[in-house]
Design a protein around this motif. Structure first.
Motif, PDB file in Angstrom:
ATOM      1  N   ILE A  48      -2.283  -7.354   2.928  1.00 28.65           N
ATOM      2  CA  ILE A  48      -3.627  -7.060   3.436  1.00 28.65           C
ATOM      3  C   ILE A  48      -4.689  -7.621   2.486  1.00 28.65           C
ATOM      4  O   ILE A  48      -5.700  -8.181   2.925  1.00 28.65           O
ATOM      5  N   GLU A  85      -8.397  -1.407   8.377  1.00 29.01           N
ATOM      6  CA  GLU A  85      -6.958  -1.436   8.128  1.00 29.01           C
ATOM      7  C   GLU A  85      -6.369  -0.054   8.403  1.00 29.01           C
ATOM      8  O   GLU A  85      -7.041   0.959   8.228  1.00 29.01           O
ATOM      9  N   CYS A  92      -7.684  -7.496  11.287  1.00 33.22           N
ATOM     10  CA  CYS A  92      -7.251  -6.108  11.120  1.00 33.22           C
ATOM     11  C   CYS A  92      -5.727  -5.979  11.139  1.00 33.22           C
ATOM     12  O   CYS A  92      -5.049  -6.617  11.944  1.00 33.22           O
ATOM     13  N   HIS A  93      -5.214  -5.126  10.252  1.00 33.52           N
ATOM     14  CA  HIS A  93      -3.773  -4.883  10.138  1.00 33.52           C
ATOM     15  C   HIS A  93      -3.431  -3.430  10.446  1.00 33.52           C
ATOM     16  O   HIS A  93      -4.247  -2.530  10.230  1.00 33.52           O
ATOM     17  N   GLY A 130      -6.521 -10.038   4.711  1.00 33.64           N
ATOM     18  CA  GLY A 130      -7.506  -9.228   5.419  1.00 33.64           C
ATOM     19  C   GLY A 130      -8.927  -9.709   5.187  1.00 33.64           C
ATOM     20  O   GLY A 130      -9.190 -10.536   4.313  1.00 33.64           O
ATOM     21  N   ALA A 160     -11.232  -2.095   2.134  1.00 37.35           N
ATOM     22  CA  ALA A 160     -11.778  -2.389   3.457  1.00 37.35           C
ATOM     23  C   ALA A 160     -12.905  -1.417   3.753  1.00 37.35           C
ATOM     24  O   ALA A 160     -12.977  -0.333   3.179  1.00 37.35           O
TER      25      ALA A 160
END
Length: 416
Positions: A331, A340, A222-223, A335, A359
């Motif tokens: 991402i 996110e 996760c970002h 990811g 996402a």
């Protein structure tokens, strides 16, 4: 020893579930919730046996650990599931064809759902409650590291099922050995759907070896992107909560991306993390910005491997990016399509980020720690899907049902 007899018994029990009313199911769930609290001492004692065999520094330790408060939370989630409307028998689509045929599509259970999971004894309660409410029988395959805990939980559930004269095979816990995993992966004709919950290694193994349908509950890399239009106070709180609320879960923050125009705010954004001794792996620009502003023993130079890593620990990668498009590109590259976040006060950047980021859950000015079935009003969750077929994000009652078509006629026949 073959498990086919066990699988057949579970399949038979799944058919019997179809005769249970929603009212009876809710009574059972409420009784299980009560039993989880009343039998807390027994469950916790068995859980301690598992904990004794695991290093407390292991990232799985927190997930394995049960407490009285956690059991109360589990019981509360089961009660929420009981309060939800039944997902079965819903008319999803209906109409009358020109020839007079009445056609409708209604929701029905899958039948038998298999779950393979690691050191997560709460899954035993969560899966049972969701499967029972949705009319599914379930086969649980836990890991050896949580076997005492899982067997204690299933014994408590079985005591309740006996009271209500329900076939105990509606929830079956397999042996914790690898042979049982292999048999479950190939239980064609007995198991309708398989859901793995655990590390990326476990999920990849199940996907590559199963011969029955699988829904992936992928790893959570996760970002959080702090945009040039981000609010520092919001950002610091969001980053800290996403990283430190509970590091061992899949919605925890792994990588902070900061717009280069706001690099001067990086020390402030990361300051709260010091209280939890979070180790930061920073690329050169981020490292320079944090040097002398973040404890030296907690600040490390990042390597390429630190990006795209699910840390499951008090560790986090940090990178400075040249604007929102570079953040989105990062991402996309690193990811896992889980959760996110963008921190911004700019409407256009909000819309662009939400449109472009692929996402299951995309957040604006809120931490990824909210990715959870209960937080989404689903009562509990059976997993968080990172794939796109059938289910995506937190999966609960609707996601573990399928449908069938009902066609009513009055003697019509089809021409050539």
């Amino acid at each position: 020893m073959s498990l086919n007899k066990t699988f057949a018994d579970v399949q038979d029990a799944s058919r019997k579930l179809l005769s249970l009313s929603d009212e009876k199911i809710n009574e059972i769930l409420l009784a299980v919730a009560d039993a989880a609290e009343k039998k807390a001492d027994f469950i916790l004692a068995e859980n301690r046996k598992d904990l004794e065999h695991m290093d407390s520094a292991n990232s799985k330790y927190d997930r394995l650990k049960l407490t009285e408060d956690r059991l109360k939370g589990i019981a509360a989630d089961i009660r929420k599931v009981a309060q939800l409307p039944s997902p079965l028998g819903r008319i999803l689509k209906q109409g009358v064809m020109p020839n007079g045929l009445k056609i409708k599509r209604i929701s029905v259970p899958f039948g038998v759902i298999g779950i393979i999971y690691e050191a997560r004894p709460n899954v035993s309660f969560d899966v049972f409650s969701l499967c029972l409410k949705s009319g599914n029988a379930c086969i649980l395959k836990g890991g050896s590291d949580a076997d005492y805990s899982n067997r204690a939980i299933i014994s408590v559930i079985h005591e309740v099922l006996k009271r209500f004269d329900v076939d105990l095979h509606v929830v079956e816990l397999l042996p914790s050995d690898r042979e049982a995993t292999t048999e479950l992966l190939h239980a064609n004709g007995y198991v309708d759907l398989l859901i793995p919950r655990g590390s990326s290694n476990l999920i990849n193994f199940v996907r590559q070896n199963a011969t029955i349908p699988v829904i992936e509950t992928g790893a959570g890399i996760c970002h959080t992107f702090f945009d040039r239009h981000g609010d520092v106070q919001k950002g610091a709180a969001i980053i800290n909560n996403a990283k430190t609320r509970r590091v061992s879960v899949c919605n925890a923050l792994d990588c902070l991306l900061v717009d280069a125009d706001r690099i001067q705010d990086l020390p402030t954004l990361c300051a709260p993390l010091q209280q939890s001794n979070v180790i930061i792996y920073a690329e050169p620009f981020a490292y320079a910005a944090l040097k002398n502003h973040y404890p030296a023993e907690l600040l490390k130079e990042a390597t390429e491997d630190d990006f795209g890593t699910e840390f499951l620990d008090y560790k986090m990668a940090v990178k400075v990016v040249q604007g929102i498009n570079e953040a989105i590109s990062h991402i996309q590259a690193y990811g896992s399509k889980h959760s996110e976040c963008i921190v911004t006060e700019d409407k256009e950047h909000t819309e662009w980020f939400c449109r472009q980021v692929d996402a299951a859950c995309v957040y604006v000015n809120a931490p990824t720690s909210f990715t959870d079935g209960a937080q989404f009003g689903l009562g509990a969750e059976i997993g968080i899907s990172t794939q796109k077929l059938h289910a995506r994000g937190p999966m609960a009652l609707e996601e573990i049902t399928t449908y069938k078509w009902i066609i009513e006629g009055e003697g019509q026949t089809r021409g050539s």
